[in-house]
Design a protein around this motif. Structure first.
Motif, mmCIF file in Angstrom:
data_model
loop_
_atom_site.group_PDB
_atom_site.id
_atom_site.type_symbol
_atom_site.label_atom_id
_atom_site.label_comp_id
_atom_site.label_asym_id
_atom_site.label_seq_id
_atom_site.Cartn_x
_atom_site.Cartn_y
_atom_site.Cartn_z
ATOM 1 N N PHE A 108 83.969 -17.081 57.053
ATOM 2 C CA PHE A 108 83.385 -17.862 58.146
ATOM 3 C C PHE A 108 81.848 -17.769 58.219
ATOM 4 C CE2 PHE A 108 82.133 -18.431 62.595
ATOM 5 C CZ PHE A 108 82.697 -19.645 62.888
ATOM 6 N N PRO A 109 81.273 -16.556 58.279
ATOM 7 C CA PRO A 109 79.800 -16.496 58.371
ATOM 8 C C PRO A 109 79.111 -17.103 57.147
ATOM 9 C CG PRO A 109 80.776 -14.310 58.645
ATOM 10 C CD PRO A 109 81.884 -15.225 58.261
ATOM 11 N N MET A 117 77.921 -13.492 68.115
ATOM 12 C CA MET A 117 77.255 -12.441 67.351
ATOM 13 C C MET A 117 77.115 -12.813 65.877
ATOM 14 S SD MET A 117 76.199 -10.260 69.436
ATOM 15 C CE MET A 117 75.583 -9.090 68.245
ATOM 16 N N ILE A 118 77.955 -13.727 65.408
ATOM 17 C CA ILE A 118 77.809 -14.190 64.020
ATOM 18 C C ILE A 118 76.669 -15.222 63.967
ATOM 19 C CG2 ILE A 118 79.002 -15.536 62.214
ATOM 20 C CD1 ILE A 118 81.565 -14.070 62.995
ATOM 21 N N GLY A 119 76.195 -15.630 65.127
ATOM 22 C CA GLY A 119 75.094 -16.593 65.152
ATOM 23 C C GLY A 119 75.575 -18.028 65.274
ATOM 24 N N VAL A 120 76.804 -18.192 65.783
ATOM 25 C CA VAL A 120 77.350 -19.533 65.971
ATOM 26 C C VAL A 120 77.507 -19.765 67.476
ATOM 27 C CG1 VAL A 120 79.348 -21.022 65.561
ATOM 28 C CG2 VAL A 120 78.598 -19.431 63.807
ATOM 29 N N ARG A 133 80.640 -25.169 68.702
ATOM 30 C CA ARG A 133 81.794 -25.129 67.802
ATOM 31 C C ARG A 133 83.127 -25.240 68.528
ATOM 32 N NH1 ARG A 133 82.800 -23.963 62.512
ATOM 33 N NH2 ARG A 133 84.986 -23.429 62.236
ATOM 34 N N ILE A 175 79.168 -20.890 57.388
ATOM 35 C CA ILE A 175 78.307 -21.395 58.461
ATOM 36 C C ILE A 175 76.829 -21.269 58.087
ATOM 37 C CG2 ILE A 175 77.545 -20.941 60.850
ATOM 38 C CD1 ILE A 175 80.210 -22.232 60.872
ATOM 39 N N HIS A 176 76.465 -20.125 57.522
ATOM 40 C CA HIS A 176 75.035 -19.834 57.370
ATOM 41 C C HIS A 176 74.481 -19.991 55.962
ATOM 42 C CE1 HIS A 176 74.767 -18.709 61.455
ATOM 43 N NE2 HIS A 176 75.536 -17.651 61.345
ATOM 44 N N ARG A 187 72.000 -13.743 62.996
ATOM 45 C CA ARG A 187 72.486 -13.907 61.617
ATOM 46 C C ARG A 187 72.161 -12.671 60.773
ATOM 47 N NH1 ARG A 187 70.298 -20.084 60.842
ATOM 48 N NH2 ARG A 187 71.305 -20.813 62.726
ATOM 49 N N GLU A 236 80.776 -30.818 59.744
ATOM 50 C CA GLU A 236 81.725 -29.786 60.172
ATOM 51 C C GLU A 236 82.252 -30.109 61.579
ATOM 52 O OE1 GLU A 236 82.155 -26.284 58.879
ATOM 53 O OE2 GLU A 236 83.636 -26.079 60.470
#
Lengths: 271, 260
Positions: free
Chosen positions: A106-107, B132-135, B140, A110-111, A83, B37
């Motif tokens: 999106f990020p 890489m975005i941490g998901v 998902r 999500i975060h 992250r 979600e």
């Protein structure tokens, strides 16, 4: 290098099947600087980014990000570390079912727990920075390659990460898009104070914005230093790469039997 | 000779490692905790995997019911037992044809689409960028699809069965002249809710899990090239169809094997 270190790669060994990609690579990425990793095609530059991002596991050696060993983290801790990282992919890698706005959002969705109004403002600011605020309703399939990469850049920095990894950001771009991307990466890095690792073999563009450069060939670091010092380096590998010479330590021909023997051989002998 | 033994060993190791990866993949995906979600993503997949398969299931169910009635009538009428047509159509559909044919159709339509979709995401680095975005893509991308397949196939099986019985009615009663009362009453007397309907549902739940598991795993594990996607899509349809037919025999033996 006196700057504080953000990423440290120690004695990295990695192989695919029987092919050694890295045979003891050591490098240090200074905090708040753009560090370029360059080298001929097939030397494992993208593989190195995947190792830094924890997507691949080395055979030996360590990669430390902010002092944490990436490959000793649990899956959950690794995702938490990511992250704080952004990555710009060679293809852009935008989510094909989301429009430009939602890709950048999106990020954040999500975060963070930010309200929609604030997410909207942040996304519009990021898109404004890459010049694509007006394209926010377009789908990825409606974007040119250069536009897709700019959207991907906006998404990579949406969370204001500490570290951004750029995978061949200039590849396949026309001169205008390339110029735009060079300027954008430089400006975004300066404005946000990011640490950047840029993998590329576009010499002119990369050397124009990098603070420090590593050249990798044959699984090892062949040379490193500032762009100025590499331009005057005498090493044959470095000279061939920096000056774009077609033949040298990296041969033009893929290993093959003697040309005349090959041509004159009866059909089927060498094929 | 030595080379052949080595190749056999390599193939065995590859297969075992693939089964191991698929098992780990299933465990990691199935136990992803649901979130608000996640519920929206699951609903969207229910539409893609389930609702969009309804048309093909309706048409196939109708024709299979009609063919069953036609074939059944020509046999039963020879024994003067044409009034048992409803019983024959219903039991064939509820116990066997609805779960199996719906699962085969599901593998062909939804399974191949899932493999191609996830494979294309992998080839265009969307899964990597998500990581890489941490998901976690398992949470998902994979988990909502897996759960959507698991839930939607039993529903599709019910639709298939109901439409099939209606198709049998159209041919048997409206066309061939079987007495309507006997068509329905024989069916009502002979179809047991637990032994027939529930067992059929258990089959479709198992098929739903296995077909979707094969489809999402093949998409996630493929070599990210156009050839890799094409091969994985084919593998999904072949492996899922064989798994459905093989498991159908095993489940039938377990459920009805003690009759003799």
């Amino acid at each position: 290098m006196d700057d504080p270190i953000m990423v440290e790669v120690k004695d990295l060994h990695f192989s695919r099947g029987s092919t050694d990609i890295f045979r003891g690579v050591d490098l240090q990425i200074p905090l708040g600087k753009i560090t370029a990793i360059m080298g001929p095609s097939g030397t494992g530059k993208t593989t190195l980014l995947k190792l830094i991002g924890g997507q691949l596991v080395p055979d030996r050696g360590q990669i430390l990000i902010g002092g944490q060993d990436v490959h000793k983290l649990s899956r959950r801790s690794l995702f938490k570390l990511r992250r704080r990282m952004g990555m710009l992919f060679q293809s852009g890698a935008l989510f094909s079912d989301l429009d430009v706005f939602e890709n950048v959002a999106f990020p954040l969705r999500i975060h963070t727990e930010l309200p929609n109004a604030m997410i909207r403002d942040i996304v519009l600011m990021k898109l404004q920075a890459v010049g694509l605020r007006g394209a926010r309703h377009l789908m990825p399939s409606e974007l040119s390659g250069g536009m897709a990469r700019r959207v991907a850049l906006a998404r990579a920095v949406a969370l204001d990460p500490d570290l951004v990894l750029y995978d061949e950001p200039f590849v396949g771009q026309d001169p205008i898009s390339m110029g735009v991307l060079v300027q954008l990466i430089k400006k975004v890095n300066l404005a946000l104070g990011l640490t950047a690792v840029m993998v590329s073999h576009d010499i002119k563009e990369t050397l124009s914005i990098a603070d420090y450069v590593y050249i990798i060939a044959d699984g090892k670091v062949m040379a490193h230093g500032s762009p100025q010092t590499l331009n005057v380096n005498d090493d044959a590998h470095v000279k061939q790469f920096v000056h774009g010479e077609p033949d040298g330590p990296v041969p033009f021909h893929y290993p093959a039997p003697d040309f005349f023997d090959d041509i004159l051989a009866p059909a089927g002998q060498f094929s | 000779m030595k080379r052949h033994i080595a190749a056999l060993g390599r193939a065995t190791l590859d297969t075992l490692s693939s089964i191991g990866r698929a098992g780990l993949f299933l465990v990691q995906s199935v136990f992803c905790l649901p979130s608000r979600e996640g519920f929206h993503l699951w609903l969207r997949q229910m539409h893609f995997v389930g609702v969009m398969s309804v048309a093909i299931v309706l048409v196939s169910g109708l024709f299979i019911g009609m063919v069953l009635a036609l074939q059944g009538f020509t046999i039963l009428v020879g024994f003067g037992a044409d009034e048992a047509l409803g019983q024959m159509v219903a039991l064939s559909l509820v116990r066997e044809l609805a779960p199996v044919v719906a699962a085969l159709l599901f593998a062909g339509r939804a399974g191949s689409a899932l493999t191609a979709e996830i494979g294309l995401m992998k080839a265009t680095e969307q899964l990597t960028s998500m990581e890489m975005i941490g998901v976690d893509p398992l949470r998902r991308i994979v988990a909502p699809r897996l759960w959507a397949g698991f839930v939607s196939l039993p529903v599709l099986t019910v639709i298939f069965g109901v439409v099939g019985i209606w198709g049998g009615y159209l041919v048997g009663v409206d066309w061939l002249g079987v007495y309507e009362g006997s068509y329905w009453s024989n069916m009502q007397d002979s179809v047991d809710f637990v032994d027939d309907v529930l067992n059929g549902m258990v089959k479709s739940l198992v098929f739903g899990l296995v077909v979707t598991w094969i489809a999402v795993f093949q998409g996630y594990d493929l070599i990210p090239t156009s050839e890799g996607i094409s091969r994985a899509t084919t593998r999904t349809v072949v492996y899922a169809s064989l798994a459905v037919l093989g498991l159908d025999f095993v489940l039938t033996a377990l459920m009805f094997g003690d009759l003799g």
